[in-house]
Design a protein around this motif. Structure first.
Motif, short mmCIF file in Angstrom:
data_model
loop_
_atom_site.label_atom_id
_atom_site.label_comp_id
_atom_site.label_asym_id
_atom_site.label_seq_id
_atom_site.Cartn_x
_atom_site.Cartn_y
_atom_site.Cartn_z
N GLU A 185 21.62 -42.16 3.20
CA GLU A 185 21.73 -43.34 2.36
C GLU A 185 21.84 -44.60 3.22
O GLU A 185 22.59 -44.64 4.21
N LYS A 237 11.34 -42.45 1.67
CA LYS A 237 12.80 -42.53 1.66
C LYS A 237 13.35 -41.79 0.44
O LYS A 237 12.90 -41.99 -0.69
N VAL A 245 15.61 -41.20 -2.52
CA VAL A 245 16.38 -42.12 -3.36
C VAL A 245 17.17 -41.37 -4.44
O VAL A 245 18.11 -41.92 -5.01
#
Length: 332
Positions: free
Chosen positions: A273, A11, A13
């Motif tokens: 996000e 993911k 970030v």
């Protein structure tokens, strides 16, 4: 029992995509597939101002010309099949009107220049390492526009040549926008007209060059740059996770709607996000509502449906003023 091998994705970030992001997409037709998904969910995007471009040298040329604010003239166009064309752009910008082509190309220059300066994210999708050099100008073109093949020389870019081109792209972009996040991907569309082996060589050169660049960026990070460089494995997902011809169109070359949706879901789960997904769901409900075909348009139930839909649109556009909703063709 596992019936599928799955690529592990981390993911994002540091610089995820949100509704505050401005996104520029450049490259092959697969960039437009992802771009259409982003458009559907009402993200702020600019897609391929020069039309679809397939190889790194064409993308480099578009970016360099945009950042240097090149002005095209009629003398730079070619005439073929009763239309005027620019060899640096896709045929979607071609026209029977010579001045119209020049106008469209110069508008694309300004659009790209502005987008590069304002964008938070740039997604570049590379399609092929095969390029065509036009004999009359000795330059590599973005599109041959069905000009006779004898006027071109076909060449496979080496890994070193692609890496050099990608370096140039990044250098030019960072001159005008040091904070931009650049995301490379390789199109899962197979260019089988080049040949099966030739397509594999082409894709492998692209992938090797991108990862060479990523290694250089890791070893020698550039000062005064906020945005990084990353890679999303669209091609690998198609070749491995979707290793079945049922995920292709009838031509057995292009990913079908199911495959595009699957790759989009993998992309959004990685790059968008987490807090943005709630708004995406609201947008999805609105888009489906706008495509709805009523049985009885004047019925009280449908009028309530329209009122509820209008309230949803008002709510989401009050928070995100850039969103624009239009009634779509009805879903059968």
């Amino acid at each position: 029992m596992h019936l599928q091998t799955k690529i592990v994705l981390q993911k994002e970030v540091r610089n995820p995509i949100s509704y505050s992001s401005k996104i520029l997409l450049l490259g092959s037709c697969f960039s437009e597939n992802i771009g259409k998904k982003l458009d559907y969910y009402q993200f702020q995007t600019v897609q391929n101002p020069f039309g679809i471009v397939f190889h790194p040298k064409a993308i480099e040329n578009c970016i360099v010309n945009a950042t240097q604010q090149k002005v095209y003239t009629e003398e730079e166009l070619v005439f073929q099949n009763e239309r005027w064309h620019c060899l640096d752009a896709h045929s979607s910008l071609s026209s029977v009107d010579q001045q119209e082509v020049v106008k469209q190309i110069n508008t694309a220059i300004k659009t790209t220049d502005t987008a590069l300066k304002e964008a938070n994210h740039l997604i570049i999708t590379l399609g092929t390492a095969w390029v065509y050099r036009y004999a009359e100008t000795n330059t590599i073109v973005a599109n041959c526009h069905k000009i006779p093949q004898k006027k071109f020389t076909k060449t496979l870019l080496s890994v070193a040549e692609i890496t050099k081109s990608l370096r140039k792209i990044i250098t030019e972009i960072r001159k005008v926008n040091s904070g931009i996040q650049i995301l490379f991907t390789v199109s899962p569309v197979r260019h089988l007209k080049d040949g099966f082996v030739e397509n594999t060589r082409s894709k492998s050169h692209l992938i090797a060059a991108i990862h060479k660049l990523l290694e250089e960026e890791t070893l020698t990070p550039k000062p005064n740059t906020k945005g990084g460089i990353d890679y999303f494995p669209s091609y690998e997902i198609m070749m491995d996770e979707l290793r079945d011809y049922r995920f292709y169109e009838a031509d057995m070359i292009h990913p079908n709607a199911t495959a595009i949706q699957y790759i989009w879901e993998r992309f959004s789960a990685t790059w968008i996000e987490k807090n943005t997904t709630a708004t995406m769901q609201k947008v999805d409900q609105i888009q489906k509502g706008l495509s709805h075909r009523p049985f009885h348009a004047d019925a009280e139930q449908h009028q309530k449906f329209l009122q509820n839909l209008s309230e949803k649109i008002t709510q989401v556009t009050s928070e995100f003023s850039f969103m624009k909703f239009e009634r779509k063709a009805p879903i059968d």
